[in-house]
Every structure is written in structure tokens, then in C-alpha cells.
Design an enzyme around this catalytic site. Structure first.
Site: not given
Length: 398
Positions: A118, A206
Site C-alpha cells: 500500500y 492512493e
């Protein structure tokens, strides 16, 4: 402003962020054409809606079937899945039960995934700095990781006087367990992502998951980008990426009249001037046992016409069972509010209880306009009194 995954990847790729090859399709025929150009032998067909959790989502007319992200190994599969996805409603944990209709697909090269990570970038209001967030737990909701294993999230704040430096990228790369040439690829990826964030006035970027492939490449397998609406005047090309089909129709209408409006789930419509007063108004409605149907700030310099549109907008929500208007007239004059309310109430045929609390500039004139309107408008002396009156009126009318 939010954009689709394929649009975000297109923007990031221009800055040097590594992304898989892909193309957008609006019909099954276009999906096959894109897949044929990519060459295969494995493709991924992705629903393009403004919501996360697409892979785990389900289509309303096929709740036990596959989700909004599907792996295909032939052109026949591409066409078949495109037909089953386009024009159908996808329900994910972020869309709510209503779901979103899939109107476009992104056809992308398959990827040999060795690890899922991530990587996010946002403006941390606590430090007033752009902050990088990284975790080895890619593919999961970062909120879930933060709640259960916060130690697995690394945060790195970037000093605006220096901007991002190579050591920031290395710090992130090492924390993610990148090795050898992957470290250099990771540093390049992060630097390019930062440039895109700053130059495009993004509010969030993101990458989830950020993947390490079997041959050691570092690639953005998914991408989400939001932008600061206040900076869009500098980016006409970005404004053109807006997909109004993905936005709430009432919020779009409000924006056309320069109203700050957000639809909520309650039953009491609110019209207030000033964001802080609007928040306090919603809080006190909750305190009295009900819930607001919206946040609506008409602003300090609203005209009679804007107030009229705001009132009509509130009443267009079928969930609204009563309206509370709370105005403190500083720059905003109470008589202007009163004129707008009266005009709108007459135009739309007021059919729900209405409580108005006015205070400030021209308050006596505003109250006079309301009292002489002949409309069933209830006046309140203060905010607590107003909230109590509207909650009771809605309960009695139920």
C-alpha cells in the site's frame, strides 16, 4: 473532485509512475478491441465507478456471481464479461445498497503479482504537510490496517521547503521490504507520484495495491486520485475529466448555484449561513433526537435568488419531513433570507413544517416579512428553541 482509475493512471503515467498498459471501453465491442491491441494472453476487466471495493462487490442482478474486477484468458471471455458488467448496477461497501451503474470498463494487461503493498499520499492537516503513508498490507482497506495493526503503517511527512528527497523514497522502500533493483524503482515511483500530487493540486493519491511483480517491477495495480476543487481553475484539463454521472444530482445542482450542499440520511432539512454554524445546527438537531437531511451553507453574500434555489433544493429531497433555517446575519441580511424563503415556499407549495431562527442584520425586517407572508412559518428565539420546535413538529406530523 474524484476521477476514475483509468484517468488517474493516465495522469500518473505522464509523470513517470509505472502502471500496466490498458484502455477504456464503453461497449463490449470496444472492450474486445482494446484487449486485442494489448495482446494478452491474460487481461483484467475492471468496472469504472467512483467507489472502492469493486473486486469484492456484487452486481444487483447477479448477487452470487463475480464482482466488478474479472480475470479473462480469451477474447470471448472479454466480450462475455463486458456484456454482464456494462449497464448493470455494482454494489460495493462504498456505494451503499443503491450501488452504481457501470457505464465504462478498463481493460488492462494481466500482472504476475508477487507481493501486494500500500502507498498513499495526502495532506495531513495535523502537520500541514504532504504525508506519505506506506504499508506492507496492500490490497486491504487502510482503515482496517490502522485499526488492527497500526504498527504496519509508516508515515513520512515532507518538508515543503525541500520537497521530496531521495532518502524519503529509500525510507519507504526499505519499510516495504523492497530489495536490490526494487529499491531504485520504488524511489523513482515515489518521486514521480509526489510530482504528480503537487503539480496537479491533488488532495489524495492512493495506490492500493502497489505490487511487486514476479520479475521485480514495482507497479501501480490500482490508483485513486482526488483533487482540490478550489484549484481546478488552474487545471482546465482536469476539470474536463469530471464524470457527473458518478456524482449526486442534488449536489451538482447546488454547485451550479454556488451553494455548499451535502446530502445526508436524516429527515430535517437545514439551511444555514456559515459552515461552523451549519455544523452546530446539525449537532443540536441530533441532540434533540432527530437527524439532519443535509449540510447546506448558503454563504455570507447569498442573494434572494440563491436562497430560493437552496430552499427548493432542500424540498426536492423526498426524505425531508421538516426544515430548519438558522441564519446569523452579519454580511448576510436577514430580510434577504426572509424574501428568498417566502418566494420559494410559495413557488413549491410548502408542505412540511418550517422553523426559522433569524438573528443579526435587519432581523426585525426579516421577521416582519415572514410573519406577514401568510405562510405557516414558525419563528424561534434561539438555536435550541428552533431545534426543539422542528423536531416536535416533525414528530407530530408523522
Amino acid at each position: 473532485m474524484n476521477i476514475h482509475e483509468y484517468q488517474a493512471k493516465g495522469l500518473l503515467a505522464k509523470y513517470g509512475v509505472a502502471v500496466p498498459r490498458g484502455g477504456v471501453a464503453f461497449t463490449p465491442e470496444e472492450a474486445e478491441h482494446v484487449a486485442r491491441d494489448l495482446g494478452g494472453p491474460i487481461w483484467v476487466v475492471k468496472s469504472q465507478v467512483h467507489a472502492g471495493g469493486r473486486g469484492a462487490g456484487r452486481f444487483k442482478d447477479d448477487p452470487d456471481g463475480q464482482g466488478g474486477v474479472r480475470l479473462c484468458k480469451s477474447l470471448d471471455e472479454i466480450r462475455d464479461h463486458a456484456r454482464k458488467m456494462l449497464g448493470h448496477v455494482l454494489v460495493t461497501k462504498q456505494t451503499g445498497p443503491a450501488g452504481k451503474e457501470v457505464k465504462r470498463l478498463y481493460i488492462e494487461d494481466g500482472c504476475d503479482i508477487a507481493r501486494e503493498l500500500y502507498l498513499g499520499m495526502l495532506i495531513d492537516r495535523a502537520t500541514s504537510r504532504i504525508t506519505l503513508m506506506a504499508s506492507s498490507e496492500g490490497g486491504m482497506d487502510i482503515e482496517e490496517v490502522a485499526a488492527k495493526t497500526p504498527e504496519k503503517i509508516l508515515k513520512v511527512a515532507i518538508d515543503p521547503t525541500t520537497g521530496i528527497m531521495p532518502y524519503h523514497g529509500r525510507q519507504i522502500a526499505f519499510s516495504l521490504g523492497l530489495e536490490g533493483r526494487q529499491v531504485g524503482a520504488g524511489v523513482k515511483f515515489i518521486s514521480a507520484m509526489y510530482r504528480a500530487f503537487t503539480e496537479l493540486d491533488a488532495s489524495i493519491v492512493e495506490i492500493n495495491p502497489l505490487v511487486v511483480t514476479g520479475d521485480g517491477q514495482v507497479i501501480a495495480l490500482d490508483a485513486k486520485m482526488n483533487f482540490d476543487d478550489n484549484a481546478l481553475f488552474r487545471h482546465k484539463d482536469l476539470a474536463e475529466l469530471r464524470d457527473e454521472d458518478e456524482e449526486d444530482a442534488m449536489e451538482l445542482e447546488a454547485a451550479r448555484h454556488e451553494l455548499n450542499y451535502i446530502k445526508l440520511d436524516g429527515s430535517i432539512g437545514c439551511m444555514v449561513n456559515g459552515a461552523g454554524l451549519a455544523m452546530a445546527t446539525m449537532d443540536i438537531i441530533k441532540l434533540h433526537g432527530s437527524a439532519p437531511a443535509n449540510f447546506l451553507d448558503v454563504g455570507g453574500g447569498a442573494t434572494k435568488e440563491r436562497v430560493t434555489e437552496a430552499f427548493k433544493l432542500i424540498l426536492s429531497d423526498p426524505n425531508v419531513k421538516g426544515i430548519l433555517i438558522n441564519i446569523f446575519g452579519g454580511i448576510m441580511r436577514c430580510d434577504v433570507i426572509a424574501e428568498g424563503v417566502v418566494a420559494a415556499a410559495r413557488e413549491v407549495s410548502l408542505h412540511v413544517p418550517l422553523v426559522v431562527r433569524l438573528e443579526g442584520t435587519n432581523v426585525d425586517l426579516g421577521k416582519k416579512i415572514l410573519s406577514e407572508s401568510g405562510l405557516p412559518i414558525v419563528s424561534a428565539d434561539d438555536l435550541g428553541d428552533a431545534a426543539g420546535k422542528i423536531v416536535r413538529a416533525v414528530e407530530e406530523a408523522a
